[in-house]
Write a protein that holds these residues in place. Structure first.
Motif, PDB file in Angstrom:
ATOM      1  N   PRO A 636      43.030  44.975  37.019  1.00 32.71           N
ATOM      2  CA  PRO A 636      42.798  46.414  36.877  1.00 32.71           C
ATOM      3  C   PRO A 636      42.026  46.953  38.073  1.00 32.71           C
ATOM      4  CG  PRO A 636      42.128  45.213  34.894  1.00 32.71           C
ATOM      5  CD  PRO A 636      42.434  44.195  35.932  1.00 32.71           C
ATOM      6  N   ALA A 637      42.190  48.241  38.323  1.00 32.32           N
ATOM      7  CA  ALA A 637      41.596  48.855  39.525  1.00 32.32           C
ATOM      8  C   ALA A 637      40.092  48.624  39.598  1.00 32.32           C
ATOM      9  CB  ALA A 637      41.911  50.350  39.504  1.00 32.32           C
ATOM     10  N   HIS A 638      39.434  48.729  38.460  1.00 36.43           N
ATOM     11  CA  HIS A 638      37.968  48.623  38.522  1.00 36.43           C
ATOM     12  C   HIS A 638      37.506  47.188  38.787  1.00 36.43           C
ATOM     13  CE1 HIS A 638      39.058  48.116  34.244  1.00 36.43           C
ATOM     14  NE2 HIS A 638      38.060  47.223  34.236  1.00 36.43           N
ATOM     15  N   HIS A 639      38.391  46.192  38.660  1.00 36.25           N
ATOM     16  CA  HIS A 639      38.021  44.809  39.003  1.00 36.25           C
ATOM     17  C   HIS A 639      38.421  44.455  40.412  1.00 36.25           C
ATOM     18  CE1 HIS A 639      37.958  43.278  34.577  1.00 36.25           C
ATOM     19  NE2 HIS A 639      36.808  43.848  34.957  1.00 36.25           N
ATOM     20  N   PHE A 640      39.149  45.347  41.051  1.00 36.03           N
ATOM     21  CA  PHE A 640      39.811  44.954  42.294  1.00 36.03           C
ATOM     22  C   PHE A 640      38.818  44.587  43.404  1.00 36.03           C
ATOM     23  CE2 PHE A 640      42.201  45.747  46.279  1.00 36.03           C
ATOM     24  CZ  PHE A 640      43.200  44.779  46.084  1.00 36.03           C
ATOM     25  N   ILE A 641      37.761  45.369  43.549  1.00 31.63           N
ATOM     26  CA  ILE A 641      36.821  45.096  44.635  1.00 31.63           C
ATOM     27  C   ILE A 641      36.190  43.704  44.437  1.00 31.63           C
ATOM     28  CG2 ILE A 641      34.606  45.770  45.682  1.00 31.63           C
ATOM     29  CD1 ILE A 641      35.433  48.615  45.476  1.00 31.63           C
ATOM     30  N   THR A 642      35.752  43.437  43.234  1.00 33.76           N
ATOM     31  CA  THR A 642      35.173  42.124  42.936  1.00 33.76           C
ATOM     32  C   THR A 642      36.186  41.032  43.231  1.00 33.76           C
ATOM     33  OG1 THR A 642      34.271  43.311  41.060  1.00 33.76           O
ATOM     34  CG2 THR A 642      33.812  40.948  41.165  1.00 33.76           C
ATOM     35  N   CYS A 643      37.408  41.283  42.792  1.00 34.27           N
ATOM     36  CA  CYS A 643      38.478  40.297  42.981  1.00 34.27           C
ATOM     37  C   CYS A 643      38.673  40.011  44.477  1.00 34.27           C
ATOM     38  CB  CYS A 643      39.755  40.847  42.358  1.00 34.27           C
ATOM     39  SG  CYS A 643      41.229  39.967  42.831  1.00 34.27           S
ATOM     40  N   VAL A 644      38.696  41.070  45.271  1.00 32.13           N
ATOM     41  CA  VAL A 644      38.910  40.906  46.722  1.00 32.13           C
ATOM     42  C   VAL A 644      37.747  40.133  47.333  1.00 32.13           C
ATOM     43  CG1 VAL A 644      39.046  42.156  48.933  1.00 32.13           C
ATOM     44  CG2 VAL A 644      40.381  42.932  46.957  1.00 32.13           C
ATOM     45  N   GLU A 645      36.544  40.495  46.940  1.00 34.17           N
ATOM     46  CA  GLU A 645      35.368  39.823  47.506  1.00 34.17           C
ATOM     47  C   GLU A 645      35.380  38.331  47.186  1.00 34.17           C
ATOM     48  OE1 GLU A 645      32.414  43.731  47.308  1.00 34.17           O
ATOM     49  OE2 GLU A 645      32.224  42.138  45.790  1.00 34.17           O
ATOM     50  N   GLN A 646      35.668  38.060  45.926  1.00 29.74           N
ATOM     51  CA  GLN A 646      35.684  36.650  45.513  1.00 29.74           C
ATOM     52  C   GLN A 646      36.785  35.886  46.227  1.00 29.74           C
ATOM     53  OE1 GLN A 646      36.010  36.787  41.276  1.00 29.74           O
ATOM     54  NE2 GLN A 646      33.822  37.238  40.970  1.00 29.74           N
ATOM     55  N   LEU A 647      37.933  36.515  46.318  1.00 27.72           N
ATOM     56  CA  LEU A 647      39.088  35.852  46.934  1.00 27.72           C
ATOM     57  C   LEU A 647      38.838  35.579  48.416  1.00 27.72           C
ATOM     58  CD1 LEU A 647      41.931  34.788  46.573  1.00 27.72           C
ATOM     59  CD2 LEU A 647      42.791  37.107  46.941  1.00 27.72           C
ATOM     60  N   ASN A 648      38.341  36.588  49.082  1.00 24.51           N
ATOM     61  CA  ASN A 648      38.051  36.398  50.512  1.00 24.51           C
ATOM     62  C   ASN A 648      37.051  35.252  50.702  1.00 24.51           C
ATOM     63  OD1 ASN A 648      39.766  38.277  51.513  1.00 24.51           O
ATOM     64  ND2 ASN A 648      38.244  39.942  51.606  1.00 24.51           N
ATOM     65  N   ALA A 649      36.056  35.250  49.842  1.00 25.50           N
ATOM     66  CA  ALA A 649      35.049  34.196  49.943  1.00 25.50           C
ATOM     67  C   ALA A 649      35.684  32.840  49.687  1.00 25.50           C
ATOM     68  CB  ALA A 649      33.932  34.460  48.928  1.00 25.50           C
ATOM     69  N   ARG A 650      36.535  32.793  48.658  1.00 29.90           N
ATOM     70  CA  ARG A 650      37.182  31.524  48.307  1.00 29.90           C
ATOM     71  C   ARG A 650      38.069  31.037  49.448  1.00 29.90           C
ATOM     72  NH1 ARG A 650      41.729  31.716  44.026  1.00 29.90           N
ATOM     73  NH2 ARG A 650      43.001  30.363  45.349  1.00 29.90           N
TER      74      ARG A 650
END
Ligand SMILES: Nc1nc2c(ncn2[C@@H]2O[C@H](COP(=O)(O)OP(=O)(O)OP(=O)(O)O)[C@@H](O)[C@H]2O)c(=O)[nH]1
Ligand SMILES: [Mg+2]
Length: 662
Positions: A636-650
């Protein structure tokens, strides 16, 4: 006293007269064989005798000078002269001539008519005896008219020939002529009318005949489809009703086929409507050759045909005819110089098992046909109860879908797309979700085709764009400046000519740059209507959008025009990725698509990446982008920023193969 004297002015000097007793006229005595005279002018030039000094002679001389009057001293002399032919006739009063003829010339002379010279005759007495006249008048008045008449007829009782009243005669003749003329005219009119009536009757018969023909033609038009000449829907319903009546009496079964051509729109769009029309005619002709005379084949609209098979022996026998129709339909056609291929999908409903009502039978056959389409087209399907349930669900979904936008039931989920060079999230694909309060999450694979069918896709498509813009701005305000968002655009959306304008308006309203929005289209769209699509894509491209071809590799895109398309990214279909690394073919195909994309100047994205081997393979083959559950599911849109941050970090951590942890 004088018994009978003409009342003349000269005599009134010495005589007094009674009231006129006898009115007499001047008459002409002639030989027996003479003509009748009634007018003095007829005597012009003739020798006519008259008593010398007789008062009428003065008048006659004056008014009719052409009459040659011969004067005699006595009446007898004059009549003798008539007898000898010296004069034509002798003029005197009727009683005088009557008396003399009866006395001396009976059978030799006659009175040939009377002239307009009447004078009244009365009884005269001397002037000095006026009381005598008064007494006589009294007597005359007191005497009954019948007695007078007897007296008069004695005096005037001479056989003389009545004047022929030629004027009256002519008038009579004229009247008769007129009557005759009128009768003839009427008769002629009648016969003319009779002729006219005969002509009119002939014409009426002809008009009647024409009307009959026109009526038949109108009936034919009303009952038949103009394009193919086959019975139309109303005729079909009548025939089906009739067939059912018969079948119910005889205990027979009936099969109803609902046939719809597959991707017929493609023929219209690529070769023109006139080719489509001609193909429809050929399809109708072909099907007819496979049916019995007792079977009905109707065209009920667009590319839809219905067949009624009567006297069906068992439920399996319609399948043979259905397959036969499908087979013959697939044979290549030659239409206006074009080689054309088409197939058809067919649904079967059986009377009385599936329904006993004509409309329901057709509807059930339609439902079965729809199922045949869903199962890949070019097939037939029998109707079953569960199909109806599916259809009911579809109808319910359709109604709910129409409310979904206004009730705010849609949302966008975003799946990150990784730049395989930097191994960071570069952009995202927006994926629509529908959450219905009762049905729960409805899959886009289910509702998007529905929206495409009922036209809601246009509104939904614009909503997706606006929502994507909003999310992008929202994230930007929170520190995530995503390169772009990919939105899926259905080929149906392109059918609205102003799609690019509608997009432009939304971008302006949302203050979003066009290059931030990537347009994803399916490969199928590219395969259809090439020239028109190239134009649409160019318009979007010129507006600043980038274009991605989704699901690439499953269709059969022609490489020659792939070059002409204004593309940016080619997305390799997930089916080629999912079996990597086991499937050698898929590895080669994926490699080929990646290098083809690069050769054409496009970038390549792999979708459906689920495992690290696939991720590594794609990096090795220099694929540009990747997305899939290995990185992240759509969020969902409101999770997207967190998702991107975590993914980039991973990804930063996992970049070295040795460090990758499944
Ligand atoms: N040439 C021609 N085309 C028609 C006529 N009537 C309708 N059509 C077209 O026929 C097509 C029928 O469309 P559909 O049957 O819904 O779609 P399709 O392309 O055949 O695809 P599927 O049936 O889903 O396989 C539409 O594109 C209509 O515009 C007609 O009289 N002549
Ligand atoms: Mg069709």
């Amino acid at each position: 006293m004088l018994a009978l004297a003409s009342n003349r002015p000269d005599r009134r000097k010495y005589l007094a007269f009674t009231i006129p007793y006898v009115k007499t006229s001047l008459a002409l005595a002639t030989q027996q064989n003479e003509w009748f005279y009634s007018n003095f002018s007829e005597l012009a030039g003739k020798r006519i005798g008259i008593i010398k000094g007789y008062s009428p002679s003065k008048v006659i001389k004056k008014r009719f000078p052409k009459i040659q009057l011969v004067e005699f001293s006595t009446i007898n002399e004059g009549l003798q002269s008539v007898m000898q032919g010296e004069i034509l006739g002798f003029l005197d009063s009727v009683p005088t001539l009557s008396y003399h003829i009866q006395t001396d010339f009976i059978g030799e002379l006659k009175i040939s008519g009377k002239f307009d010279y009447d004078w009244s005759t009365g009884i005269a007495a001397r002037n000095d005896e006026p009381h005598l006249v008064a007494i006589l008048n009294k007597v005359i008045r007191a005497t009954p008219e019948s007695v007078h008449n007897r007296i008069r007829s004695n005096w005037l009782g001479v056989r003389y020939e009545e004047t022929v009243d030629y004027r009256s005669l002519w008038q009579l003749v004229l009247v008769f002529s007129i009557i005759l003329a009128l009768v003839i005219l009427r008769y002629r009119r009648l016969s003319k009318h009779r002729n006219e009536i005969t002509d009119k009757n002939t014409e009426l018969a002809r008009i009647n005949e024409q009307l009959e023909t026109q009526k038949e033609a109108a009936q034919h038009v009303a009952n038949h489809d103009l394009l193919t000449g086959l019975p139309n829907r109303s005729q079909l319903l009548l025939r089906l009703e009739h067939a059912i009546e018969l079948a119910s009496r005889q205990g027979n079964q009936i099969a109803v086929f609902f046939i719809d051509l597959d991707r017929f729109k493609y023929i219209n769009d690529s070769l023109g409507h006139h080719v489509g029309d001609a193909l429809l005619r050929q399809v109708g002709d072909r099907m007819r050759t496979r049916l019995r005379n007792s079977d009905t084949l109707a065209r009920i609209g667009g590319d839809e045909f219905v067949v009624i098979l009567e006297s069906v022996e068992d439920e399996a026998s319609p399948a043979r005819t259905a397959q036969d129709l499908i087979d013959i339909m697939q044979q290549p056609y030659s239409v206006m110089g074009h080689a054309v291929n088409i197939s058809a999908s067919l649904g079967i409903a059986i009377y009385p098992n599936d329904s006993q009502d004509i409309h329901t039978l057709i509807k059930h056959a339609d439902i079965a046909m729809y199922r045949a389409k869903e199962l890949g087209r070019n097939h037939f399907r029998y109707y079953t109860q569960s199909l109806s349930e599916r259809t009911d669900k579809r109808l319910k979904t359709d109604a709910a879908l129409r409310e979904a936008l206004s009730l705010n039931q849609f949302s966008l989920h975003f799946q990150p797309i990784i730049d395989l060079t930097s191994c960071t999230v570069s952009h995202a694909e927006a994926l629509i979700r529908w959450h219905h309060p009762e049905m729960g999450m409805v899959s886009p694979e289910y509702f998007i085709p529905l929206a495409e069918e009922n036209g809601l896709i246009h509104e939904i498509g614009l909503w997706v764009l606006r929502e994507a813009c909003r999310c992008h701005k929202e994230w930007k305000s929170q520190g995530l400046d995503l390169q772009k968002i990919s939105i899926n655009v259905s080929s149906i959306q392109f059918q609205k000519a102003n799609l690019a304008d509608a997009f432009k308006t939304i971008l302006e309203e949302e203050a979003m740059e066009a290059h931030r929005i990537d347009i994803e289209i399916t490969e199928r769209y590219l395969m259809d209507q090439t020239e028109r699509n190239i134009h649409y894509l160019n318009t979007l491209k010129k507006a600043g959008h980038t274009i991605t071809v989704d699901d690439f590799g499953v269709g059969y895109s022609s490489m020659s025009y792939m070059k002409r398309l204004p593309l940016d990214i080619i997305k390799i279909d997930r089916s080629f990725i999912s079996d990597i690394p086991e499937d050698r073919n898929d590895i080669q195909i994926s490699q080929a698509i990646i290098s083809l994309s690069h050769n054409l100047g496009y970038k390549a994205t792999a979708e459906g990446v689920e495992i690290v081997e696939q991720f590594n393979f794609l990096r090795e083959t220099l694929c540009d982008y990747a997305q899939g559950y290995y990185f992240s599911p759509p969020v969902p849109a409101h999770h997207f920023i967190t998702c991107v941050e975590q993914l980039n970090a991973r990804l930063t951590n996992e970049i070295a193969p040795s460090e990758i942890d499944k």
